[in-house]
Design a protein around this motif. Structure first.
Motif, PDB file in Angstrom:
ATOM      1  N   PRO A  42       3.109   6.568 -14.533  1.00 32.44           N
ATOM      2  CA  PRO A  42       4.207   7.516 -14.334  1.00 32.44           C
ATOM      3  C   PRO A  42       5.095   7.092 -13.163  1.00 32.44           C
ATOM      4  CG  PRO A  42       2.114   8.662 -14.624  1.00 32.44           C
ATOM      5  CD  PRO A  42       1.787   7.210 -14.462  1.00 32.44           C
ATOM      6  N   LYS A  43       6.400   7.306 -13.317  1.00 33.24           N
ATOM      7  CA  LYS A  43       7.322   6.919 -12.257  1.00 33.24           C
ATOM      8  C   LYS A  43       7.293   7.901 -11.095  1.00 33.24           C
ATOM      9  CE  LYS A  43      10.420   4.365 -15.318  1.00 33.24           C
ATOM     10  NZ  LYS A  43      11.825   4.143 -15.789  1.00 33.24           N
ATOM     11  N   ASN A  44       6.857   9.110 -11.369  1.00 37.68           N
ATOM     12  CA  ASN A  44       6.742  10.125 -10.318  1.00 37.68           C
ATOM     13  C   ASN A  44       5.276  10.449 -10.085  1.00 37.68           C
ATOM     14  OD1 ASN A  44       9.618  10.513 -10.043  1.00 37.68           O
ATOM     15  ND2 ASN A  44       9.551  11.647 -11.985  1.00 37.68           N
ATOM     16  N   PRO A  45       4.884  10.738  -8.833  1.00 37.38           N
ATOM     17  CA  PRO A  45       3.475  11.009  -8.519  1.00 37.38           C
ATOM     18  C   PRO A  45       2.904  12.153  -9.355  1.00 37.38           C
ATOM     19  CG  PRO A  45       4.776  10.750  -6.512  1.00 37.38           C
ATOM     20  CD  PRO A  45       5.753  10.820  -7.649  1.00 37.38           C
ATOM     21  N   MET A  46       1.698  11.931  -9.872  1.00 36.28           N
ATOM     22  CA  MET A  46       1.006  12.957 -10.652  1.00 36.28           C
ATOM     23  C   MET A  46      -0.383  13.246 -10.094  1.00 36.28           C
ATOM     24  SD  MET A  46       1.945  11.862 -14.596  1.00 36.28           S
ATOM     25  CE  MET A  46       1.032  13.267 -15.228  1.00 36.28           C
ATOM     26  N   LEU A  47      -0.710  12.649  -8.975  1.00 34.19           N
ATOM     27  CA  LEU A  47      -2.043  12.838  -8.410  1.00 34.19           C
ATOM     28  C   LEU A  47      -2.230  14.274  -7.922  1.00 34.19           C
ATOM     29  CD1 LEU A  47      -2.477   9.566  -6.290  1.00 34.19           C
ATOM     30  CD2 LEU A  47      -3.602  10.137  -8.444  1.00 34.19           C
ATOM     31  N   PRO A  48      -3.384  14.864  -8.182  1.00 29.80           N
ATOM     32  CA  PRO A  48      -3.636  16.218  -7.671  1.00 29.80           C
ATOM     33  C   PRO A  48      -3.729  16.209  -6.154  1.00 29.80           C
ATOM     34  CG  PRO A  48      -5.624  15.277  -8.647  1.00 29.80           C
ATOM     35  CD  PRO A  48      -4.508  14.335  -8.976  1.00 29.80           C
TER      36      PRO A  48
ATOM     37  N   ARG B 107       0.833  -1.209   0.000  1.00 31.08           N
ATOM     38  CA  ARG B 107       0.000   0.000   0.000  1.00 31.08           C
ATOM     39  C   ARG B 107       0.866   1.257   0.000  1.00 31.08           C
ATOM     40  NH1 ARG B 107      -1.974  -0.782   4.465  1.00 31.08           N
ATOM     41  NH2 ARG B 107      -3.673  -2.202   3.905  1.00 31.08           N
ATOM     42  N   THR B 108       1.906   1.240   0.829  1.00 27.86           N
ATOM     43  CA  THR B 108       2.808   2.387   0.916  1.00 27.86           C
ATOM     44  C   THR B 108       3.533   2.628  -0.406  1.00 27.86           C
ATOM     45  OG1 THR B 108       3.164   2.009   3.283  1.00 27.86           O
ATOM     46  CG2 THR B 108       4.804   3.334   2.126  1.00 27.86           C
ATOM     47  N   MET B 109       3.958   1.552  -1.048  1.00 32.18           N
ATOM     48  CA  MET B 109       4.663   1.670  -2.322  1.00 32.18           C
ATOM     49  C   MET B 109       3.778   2.304  -3.383  1.00 32.18           C
ATOM     50  SD  MET B 109       4.751  -0.132  -5.488  1.00 32.18           S
ATOM     51  CE  MET B 109       5.954  -0.503  -6.774  1.00 32.18           C
ATOM     52  N   LEU B 110       2.517   1.842  -3.465  1.00 34.54           N
ATOM     53  CA  LEU B 110       1.594   2.371  -4.465  1.00 34.54           C
ATOM     54  C   LEU B 110       1.296   3.849  -4.232  1.00 34.54           C
ATOM     55  CD1 LEU B 110      -0.920  -0.629  -4.613  1.00 34.54           C
ATOM     56  CD2 LEU B 110       0.742   0.015  -6.374  1.00 34.54           C
ATOM     57  N   LYS B 111       1.095   4.216  -2.982  1.00 34.13           N
ATOM     58  CA  LYS B 111       0.781   5.620  -2.675  1.00 34.13           C
ATOM     59  C   LYS B 111       1.986   6.523  -2.900  1.00 34.13           C
ATOM     60  CE  LYS B 111      -3.073   4.905   0.514  1.00 34.13           C
ATOM     61  NZ  LYS B 111      -3.644   5.191   1.862  1.00 34.13           N
ATOM     62  N   SER B 112       3.185   6.024  -2.577  1.00 37.14           N
ATOM     63  CA  SER B 112       4.375   6.857  -2.762  1.00 37.14           C
ATOM     64  C   SER B 112       4.639   7.106  -4.248  1.00 37.14           C
ATOM     65  CB  SER B 112       5.592   6.183  -2.120  1.00 37.14           C
ATOM     66  OG  SER B 112       5.892   4.955  -2.770  1.00 37.14           O
TER      67      SER B 112
ATOM     68  N   THR C 190       7.223  -2.810  -9.526  1.00 36.25           N
ATOM     69  CA  THR C 190       7.710  -1.627 -10.240  1.00 36.25           C
ATOM     70  C   THR C 190       7.850  -1.923 -11.725  1.00 36.25           C
ATOM     71  OG1 THR C 190       8.901  -0.767  -8.309  1.00 36.25           O
ATOM     72  CG2 THR C 190       9.646  -0.017 -10.475  1.00 36.25           C
ATOM     73  N   GLN C 191       8.351  -3.096 -12.062  1.00 29.02           N
ATOM     74  CA  GLN C 191       8.507  -3.467 -13.472  1.00 29.02           C
ATOM     75  C   GLN C 191       7.158  -3.529 -14.182  1.00 29.02           C
ATOM     76  OE1 GLN C 191      10.756  -7.133 -12.905  1.00 29.02           O
ATOM     77  NE2 GLN C 191      12.612  -6.175 -13.695  1.00 29.02           N
ATOM     78  N   TYR C 192       6.167  -4.109 -13.525  1.00 28.21           N
ATOM     79  CA  TYR C 192       4.845  -4.207 -14.143  1.00 28.21           C
ATOM     80  C   TYR C 192       4.189  -2.827 -14.282  1.00 28.21           C
ATOM     81  CZ  TYR C 192       4.599  -9.304 -14.240  1.00 28.21           C
ATOM     82  OH  TYR C 192       4.816 -10.628 -14.543  1.00 28.21           O
ATOM     83  N   LEU C 193       4.343  -1.987 -13.281  1.00 27.60           N
ATOM     84  CA  LEU C 193       3.775  -0.637 -13.358  1.00 27.60           C
ATOM     85  C   LEU C 193       4.446   0.164 -14.471  1.00 27.60           C
ATOM     86  CD1 LEU C 193       3.467   0.161  -9.541  1.00 27.60           C
ATOM     87  CD2 LEU C 193       1.572  -0.151 -11.136  1.00 27.60           C
TER      88      LEU C 193
END
Length: 213
Positions: free
Chosen positions: A155-161, A94-99, A146-149
């Protein structure tokens, strides 16, 4: 070597082919109380008295408030995470996905029925479990996920508003009890006019015996 080949095939499928969405799983409660799971919606002929909300692998969030690039990826390869309480690898996932800023929906496994549904979805009871489109991810590996994403185009960097809020986790199986049929209104008896018989004629000089006809 075999695992690398398997991962390469999975990545190729994600990149070069559209992954078909798997059907949902329904929990069916029969009139006798017996619980079964099926990938087909229950019908009236089954005598169903309750069903679960369909469980759709990869049924992630596709909010219209997401940036266009991210929204496109989420619509093609939505991410669903399956977790349970007291699960350290689940917390790490969960932490990985949110980060990374990956929108995802979360399903919790807390009851025996949840476990049965998870077994039907993944073929085993390992947690965490996740789906990326139709790709199944069993167990958490930061490197593998990470490979599958990356292959899916996230995106490798967060883009969420800043206004984005992850949806609350929900049970994998949420039973919806069938609504009992409404009782038919009882018809009121028709109004009956009560006729009061005339009182006997009182004796009179012309009818001293009070005889009536």
């Amino acid at each position: 070597m075999a695992s690398r080949t398997s991962m390469a095939l999975g990545l190729a499928l994600l990149v070069t082919a559209g992954i078909a969405q798997s059907q949902g799983i329904y929990k069916i409660v029969g009139p006798d109380g017996k619980v079964t799971f099926s990938d087909k919606p229950p019908t009236a002929a089954q005598g169903t008295v309750g069903t679960a909300t369909p469980v759709t692998p990869g049924g992630g969030t596709t909010g219209g408030d997401l940036p266009f690039e991210l929204r496109q990826v989420v619509s093609k390869y939505p991410f669903t995470l399956y977790t349970s309480a007291q699960c350290a690898p689940c917390d790490s996932a969960r932490t990985m996905l949110k980060s990374r800023g990956v929108p995802f929906s979360e399903k919790t496994i807390a009851t025996a029925e949840d476990g049965e549904a998870l077994q039907r979805l993944s073929g085993e009871a390992t947690l965490p479990y996740a789906t990326l489109g139709a790709q199944k991810l069993k167990g958490f590996s930061d490197t593998e996920w990470t490979q599958y994403l990356d292959a899916a185009g996230y995106p490798k960097n967060p883009m969420l508003p800043k206004s984005y809020r992850y949806p609350a986790a929900t049970p994998l199986v949420a039973v919806q009890k069938a609504t009992p049929p409404k009782a038919e209104p009882v018809a009121k008896p028709a109004d009956v006019e009560v006729v009061t018989p005339p009182a006997p004629s009182a004796p009179s000089p012309s009818n001293p015996a009070g005889i009536t006809f």
